[in-house]
Design a protein around this motif. Structure first.
Motif, mmCIF file in Angstrom:
data_model
loop_
_atom_site.group_PDB
_atom_site.id
_atom_site.type_symbol
_atom_site.label_atom_id
_atom_site.label_comp_id
_atom_site.label_asym_id
_atom_site.label_seq_id
_atom_site.Cartn_x
_atom_site.Cartn_y
_atom_site.Cartn_z
ATOM 1 N N UNK A 202 6.558 5.631 2.038
ATOM 2 C CA UNK A 202 7.201 5.350 3.259
ATOM 3 C C UNK A 202 8.751 5.430 2.843
ATOM 4 N N UNK A 203 9.303 6.711 3.476
ATOM 5 C CA UNK A 203 10.887 6.844 3.229
ATOM 6 C C UNK A 203 11.054 6.950 1.793
ATOM 7 N N UNK A 204 10.174 7.663 0.870
ATOM 8 C CA UNK A 204 10.207 7.941 -0.548
ATOM 9 C C UNK A 204 9.892 6.423 -1.354
ATOM 10 N N UNK A 205 9.591 5.601 -0.621
ATOM 11 C CA UNK A 205 9.252 4.430 -1.537
ATOM 12 C C UNK A 205 7.887 3.971 -1.550
ATOM 13 N N UNK A 206 7.165 3.515 -2.383
ATOM 14 C CA UNK A 206 5.791 3.094 -2.700
ATOM 15 C C UNK A 206 5.624 1.761 -1.930
ATOM 16 N N UNK A 207 4.654 1.598 -1.014
ATOM 17 C CA UNK A 207 4.798 0.328 -0.314
ATOM 18 C C UNK A 207 3.859 -0.695 -1.265
ATOM 19 N N UNK A 211 8.813 0.049 -5.040
ATOM 20 C CA UNK A 211 9.848 1.009 -5.663
ATOM 21 C C UNK A 211 9.957 2.243 -5.379
ATOM 22 N N UNK A 212 11.374 2.727 -5.366
ATOM 23 C CA UNK A 212 11.525 4.249 -4.620
ATOM 24 C C UNK A 212 11.189 4.992 -5.867
ATOM 25 N N UNK A 213 10.599 6.321 -5.416
ATOM 26 C CA UNK A 213 10.299 7.292 -6.346
ATOM 27 C C UNK A 213 11.689 7.966 -6.687
ATOM 28 N N UNK A 214 11.902 8.439 -7.875
ATOM 29 C CA UNK A 214 12.650 8.846 -8.511
ATOM 30 C C UNK A 214 12.762 10.510 -8.107
ATOM 31 N N UNK A 215 13.800 11.103 -8.305
ATOM 32 C CA UNK A 215 13.812 12.728 -7.887
ATOM 33 C C UNK A 215 12.703 13.495 -8.588
ATOM 34 N N UNK A 216 12.418 13.172 -9.784
ATOM 35 C CA UNK A 216 11.278 13.955 -10.215
ATOM 36 C C UNK A 216 10.012 13.787 -9.847
ATOM 37 N N UNK A 217 9.841 12.505 -9.636
ATOM 38 C CA UNK A 217 8.692 12.011 -8.953
ATOM 39 C C UNK A 217 8.353 12.557 -7.580
ATOM 40 N N UNK A 222 6.052 16.342 -3.558
ATOM 41 C CA UNK A 222 6.372 17.601 -2.646
ATOM 42 C C UNK A 222 5.583 18.835 -3.064
ATOM 43 N N UNK A 223 5.226 18.954 -4.439
ATOM 44 C CA UNK A 223 4.754 20.185 -4.900
ATOM 45 C C UNK A 223 3.321 19.993 -4.550
ATOM 46 N N UNK A 224 2.734 18.820 -4.486
ATOM 47 C CA UNK A 224 1.313 18.702 -4.666
ATOM 48 C C UNK A 224 0.695 19.311 -3.279
ATOM 49 N N UNK A 225 -0.619 19.848 -3.397
ATOM 50 C CA UNK A 225 -1.123 20.197 -2.442
ATOM 51 C C UNK A 225 -1.627 18.927 -1.160
ATOM 52 N N UNK A 226 -1.706 19.437 0.140
ATOM 53 C CA UNK A 226 -1.897 18.176 0.903
ATOM 54 C C UNK A 226 -3.292 17.635 0.542
ATOM 55 N N UNK A 227 -4.111 18.234 0.132
ATOM 56 C CA UNK A 227 -5.486 17.574 -0.353
ATOM 57 C C UNK A 227 -5.550 16.809 -1.906
ATOM 58 N N UNK A 243 3.649 11.305 7.839
ATOM 59 C CA UNK A 243 4.879 12.195 8.244
ATOM 60 C C UNK A 243 6.183 11.368 8.185
ATOM 61 N N UNK A 244 5.956 9.970 7.663
ATOM 62 C CA UNK A 244 6.854 9.158 7.525
ATOM 63 C C UNK A 244 7.283 8.909 5.911
ATOM 64 N N UNK A 245 6.747 9.839 5.190
ATOM 65 C CA UNK A 245 7.142 9.791 3.830
ATOM 66 C C UNK A 245 8.561 10.235 3.246
ATOM 67 N N UNK A 246 9.074 10.850 3.926
ATOM 68 C CA UNK A 246 10.540 11.261 3.659
ATOM 69 C C UNK A 246 10.426 12.374 2.588
ATOM 70 N N UNK A 247 9.521 13.184 2.646
ATOM 71 C CA UNK A 247 9.566 14.306 1.827
ATOM 72 C C UNK A 247 10.230 15.591 2.401
#
Length: 247
Positions: A202-207, A211-217, A222-227, A243-247
């Motif tokens: 949620x908004x780049x943060x793991x609930x 913790x908020x994911x860093x840019x590399x994570x 973002x690069x991972x396939x939807x499945x 849709x609220x993940x902030x990607x």
């Protein structure tokens, strides 16, 4: 591991149900009535012990009173016989009469002393009886409080158990719709990670770990396939993208 996005999102529903089951289990074991009952039962045990001691004292003094009254009666009967002999004086010398008079006087004193003992024992017995009555009332009062607390606890437990049964049925339905391999991974992580196996991104943060994911994570997600089943680098839980993940 790959799983359809919809299946991954269903993990959030499953996690919500498991979280609720955990909350219900915690609530069941931490009901305030548990501590209340334990405290009341400790008081009840103490009062019962005191009551038994008071009842024992009353019983002992009752026997002591009976024995003292018997002693008085024996002395009284003996004094009455001696007085009768003294009154008649038949076949008795002056010395015998004198001795008998002294014995009658001694018995009168002995009777008075024993009657004082009877009165003292009666007072102690009356005090013990009053203590028994008082403690009996306390025991009954505390027992009533215990019964009330137990009834409230049982009602609360029944309500919790009813909700837990309903949530468990719902969990069975939801878990049946999740692919077996994904469910197995989720359950394994949930057991290892304190009851949380899947968390929303949620908004780049793991609930899960907050913790908020860093840019590399973030770039990797973002690069991972939807499945593709994505895992949090910090807590290893399944990261569910929405849709609220902030990607």
């Amino acid at each position: 591991m790959n799983a359809a996005p919809a299946d991954q999102i269903r993990l959030l529903d499953l996690q919500a149900l498991d979280t609720r089951l955990g909350q219900l289990a915690h609530k069941r074991t931490t009901l305030p009535e548990h501590a209340e009952i334990a405290s009341l039962e400790a008081d009840l045990t103490q009062h019962r012990d005191l009551l038994v001691a008071a009842q024992t004292e009353e019983s002992d003094t009752a026997r002591e009173q009976t024995k003292a009254e018997q002693d008085v009666d024996q002395v009284r009967q003996r004094a009455a016989r001696d007085q009768q002999r003294l009154d008649t004086g038949v076949g008795m010398s002056a010395k015998d009469l004198e001795n008998l008079q002294r014995e009658v006087a001694s018995l009168a004193k002995r009777q008075g002393d024993l009657e004082d003992v009877v009165l003292e024992v009666m007072e102690r017995r009356e005090s013990a009886q009053e203590r028994v009555t008082e403690l009996t009332g306390r025991v009954e009062s505390v027992q009533a409080k215990v019964n009330d607390a137990v009834a409230r606890r049982d009602a609360a437990v029944a309500e919790i158990d009813a909700e837990a049964a309903s949530v468990t049925k719902e969990r069975e339905i939801v878990s049946a719709s999740v692919p077996a391999d994904l469910l197995k991974l989720y359950d394994r992580l949930r057991e290892k990670q304190g009851g949380i196996g899947a968390a929303r991104l949620n908004q780049r943060r793991c609930e899960g770990c907050r913790l908020e994911l860093d840019i590399t994570e973030l770039n990797e997600v973002r690069a991972a396939a939807p499945d593709q089943v994505v895992r949090c680098e910090n807590c290893s839980r399944i990261l569910v993208r929405t849709s609220e993940s902030g990607l």
